[in-house]
Scaffold this motif. Structure first.
Motif, mmCIF file in Angstrom:
data_model
loop_
_atom_site.group_PDB
_atom_site.id
_atom_site.type_symbol
_atom_site.label_atom_id
_atom_site.label_comp_id
_atom_site.label_asym_id
_atom_site.label_seq_id
_atom_site.Cartn_x
_atom_site.Cartn_y
_atom_site.Cartn_z
ATOM 1 N N ASP A 9 3.262 11.833 -25.150
ATOM 2 C CA ASP A 9 4.571 11.297 -25.189
ATOM 3 C C ASP A 9 4.933 10.490 -24.007
ATOM 4 O O ASP A 9 5.619 9.939 -23.507
ATOM 5 C CB ASP A 9 5.550 12.313 -25.570
ATOM 6 N N SER A 272 10.914 10.615 -37.404
ATOM 7 C CA SER A 272 11.766 11.692 -36.965
ATOM 8 C C SER A 272 10.717 12.894 -36.389
ATOM 9 O O SER A 272 9.637 12.767 -36.689
ATOM 10 C CB SER A 272 12.608 12.173 -37.805
ATOM 11 N N HIS A 273 11.156 13.442 -35.441
ATOM 12 C CA HIS A 273 10.528 14.360 -34.618
ATOM 13 C C HIS A 273 10.105 15.472 -35.726
ATOM 14 O O HIS A 273 8.800 16.007 -35.957
ATOM 15 C CB HIS A 273 11.451 15.226 -33.896
ATOM 16 N N GLU A 274 10.983 15.783 -36.901
ATOM 17 C CA GLU A 274 10.676 16.692 -38.020
ATOM 18 C C GLU A 274 9.276 16.389 -38.768
ATOM 19 O O GLU A 274 8.740 17.001 -38.990
ATOM 20 C CB GLU A 274 11.720 16.987 -38.921
ATOM 21 N N VAL A 277 6.298 16.869 -36.641
ATOM 22 C CA VAL A 277 5.811 18.368 -36.637
ATOM 23 C C VAL A 277 5.333 18.559 -38.136
ATOM 24 O O VAL A 277 4.243 19.410 -37.893
ATOM 25 C CB VAL A 277 7.313 19.229 -36.517
ATOM 26 N N LEU A 322 3.034 20.024 -28.873
ATOM 27 C CA LEU A 322 4.094 19.312 -28.998
ATOM 28 C C LEU A 322 4.776 19.618 -27.590
ATOM 29 O O LEU A 322 4.820 20.451 -27.005
ATOM 30 C CB LEU A 322 5.007 19.481 -30.093
ATOM 31 N N THR A 325 10.348 22.165 -25.721
ATOM 32 C CA THR A 325 11.607 22.123 -26.823
ATOM 33 C C THR A 325 12.190 20.905 -26.867
ATOM 34 O O THR A 325 13.088 20.777 -27.580
ATOM 35 C CB THR A 325 12.706 23.136 -25.992
ATOM 36 N N LYS A 327 12.705 17.246 -28.181
ATOM 37 C CA LYS A 327 12.596 16.354 -29.399
ATOM 38 C C LYS A 327 12.189 15.172 -29.194
ATOM 39 O O LYS A 327 12.376 14.210 -28.221
ATOM 40 C CB LYS A 327 13.701 16.428 -30.525
ATOM 41 N N LEU A 328 10.988 14.531 -30.135
ATOM 42 C CA LEU A 328 10.357 13.230 -29.906
ATOM 43 C C LEU A 328 11.601 12.287 -30.585
ATOM 44 O O LEU A 328 12.293 12.491 -31.431
ATOM 45 C CB LEU A 328 9.277 12.910 -30.677
ATOM 46 N N ARG A 329 11.676 11.356 -29.653
ATOM 47 C CA ARG A 329 12.815 10.262 -30.066
ATOM 48 C C ARG A 329 12.400 8.895 -30.695
ATOM 49 O O ARG A 329 11.451 8.463 -30.058
ATOM 50 C CB ARG A 329 13.626 9.986 -28.912
#
Length: 332
Positions: A9, A272-274, A277, A322, A325, A327-329
């Motif tokens: 990232d 999205s981050h989700e 994941v 990852l 904590t 989140k990837l944007r």
């Protein structure tokens, strides 16, 4: 090619703006191993995530395989993108979980569609003494990003003029059109320009473009672009003039602004981050055995979203952790 950074990232680059042109300088990224083969990465950068749908640009070599160890990239996954391999020197064997086996050679493009999920390997051939080329990724638009995996190969015939030569591997330029299918309008071409020569290139004004200088020194509308740098050209121009201060080889990339935000992490492109994941968990579930260890033989990788590269005996590459904590944007 796999993005093997431990913190993928993180993106660092310097950009300068002049006459509407951004100059993006590369950063060195080791691919890993005791004699880590290094690549020079210009996309993504802090200044720019995309040029059209182009979302990733690694440029490497010329490297003596005896020193670098060559390219030995074991099975790794991709989603939501197409990979575009273009070599200047050497050969690489490509094998993927959709059953494709091909040799990447200079002047011939190999395009792999990851879509909903694929895994593949890339290993330089024993005969390769020097390795030199570029690995590019194309983000798939929302309507196509879950498409089935696929693969295409194309050897473009050169087009020539006074002091220049071009090979158009995607899209159309200078009277040459590639038959390779893409999901957005794209341009990809290698251009050779002799020292002292000028070439005015007709451009689609709807496209933004990138000029990556592999060797030599060139100016774009009088703005110098040095070796290994990437010049970003915004939409709106119907032509640009290249002038070579010395013998130059460059890649010209382009496409209309993508118009979508993406999350790109490791070898995955999502929204999205989700989603990222979910992709990571699916890959780890395929390659981690009951004891929590990566399987030691690629033929034992479980079948799943990313399939299996038949006959592969290198341990697959596990996904890095990852980033804490955070989140990837989405960017773009």
């Amino acid at each position: 090619m796999s993005n093997t950074e431990s913190r993928p990232d993180e993106v660092v680059c310097e950009a300068a703006r002049a006459a509407g042109i951004e100059i993006i300088t590369p950063r060195d990224v080791p691919l890993g191993g005791p004699r880590a083969m290094n690549v020079r990465r210009t996309l993504p950068s802090r200044a720019r995530t995309l040029i059209g749908a182009w979302c990733f640009l690694d440029h490497y070599g010329p490297d003596r395989v005896a020193d670098s160890g060559g390219m030995v990239v074991a099975a790794h996954p991709h989603t939501g993108l197409q990979t575009v391999s273009w070599l200047f020197t050497g050969e690489i064997v490509h094998c993927d979980s959709a059953g494709h086996h091909a040799i990447v050679r200079p002047g011939e493009v190999n395009l792999m569609t990851g879509g909903q999920g694929i895994s593949h390997t890339e290993i330089s051939t024993p005969e390769t003494a020097t390795l030199h080329g570029a690995q590019l990724w194309v983000a798939l638009p929302e309507a196509a990003r879950d498409t089935a995996p696929a693969f295409e190969h194309y050897a473009p015939a050169p087009v020539t003029g006074a002091g220049w030569e071009a090979r158009v591997f995607l899209g159309s330029l200078l009277g040459s059109t590639s038959p390779v299918a893409t999901f957005t309008r794209l341009l990809g071409a290698e251009i050779l320009l002799r020292a002292g020569e000028a070439l005015t290139i007709p451009l689609d004004p709807d496209f933004e473009h990138g000029v990556l200088v592999d060797t030599g020194l060139v100016s774009v509308d009088s703005i110098p672009v040095e070796k290994d740098a990437l010049a970003y050209l915004p939409p709106g121009s119907t032509s640009r003039t290249l002038v070579a201060a010395e013998d130059t080889r460059l890649l010209l990339l382009g496409g209309p602004p993508f118009g979508e935000q993406i999350v790109m992490w490791w070898n995955f492109v999502g929204r999205s981050h989700e989603e990222i994941v979910t992709y990571r968990d699916a890959w780890q579930a395929q390659i981690i055995d009951a004891s929590g260890e990566v399987v030691d033989d690629g033929t034992r990788v479980a079948m799943g979203r990313f399939g299996r590269v038949d006959g592969e005996h290198l341990p697959p590459i596990p996904a890095p952790p990852l980033p804490g904590t955070a989140k990837l944007r989405p960017r773009g």
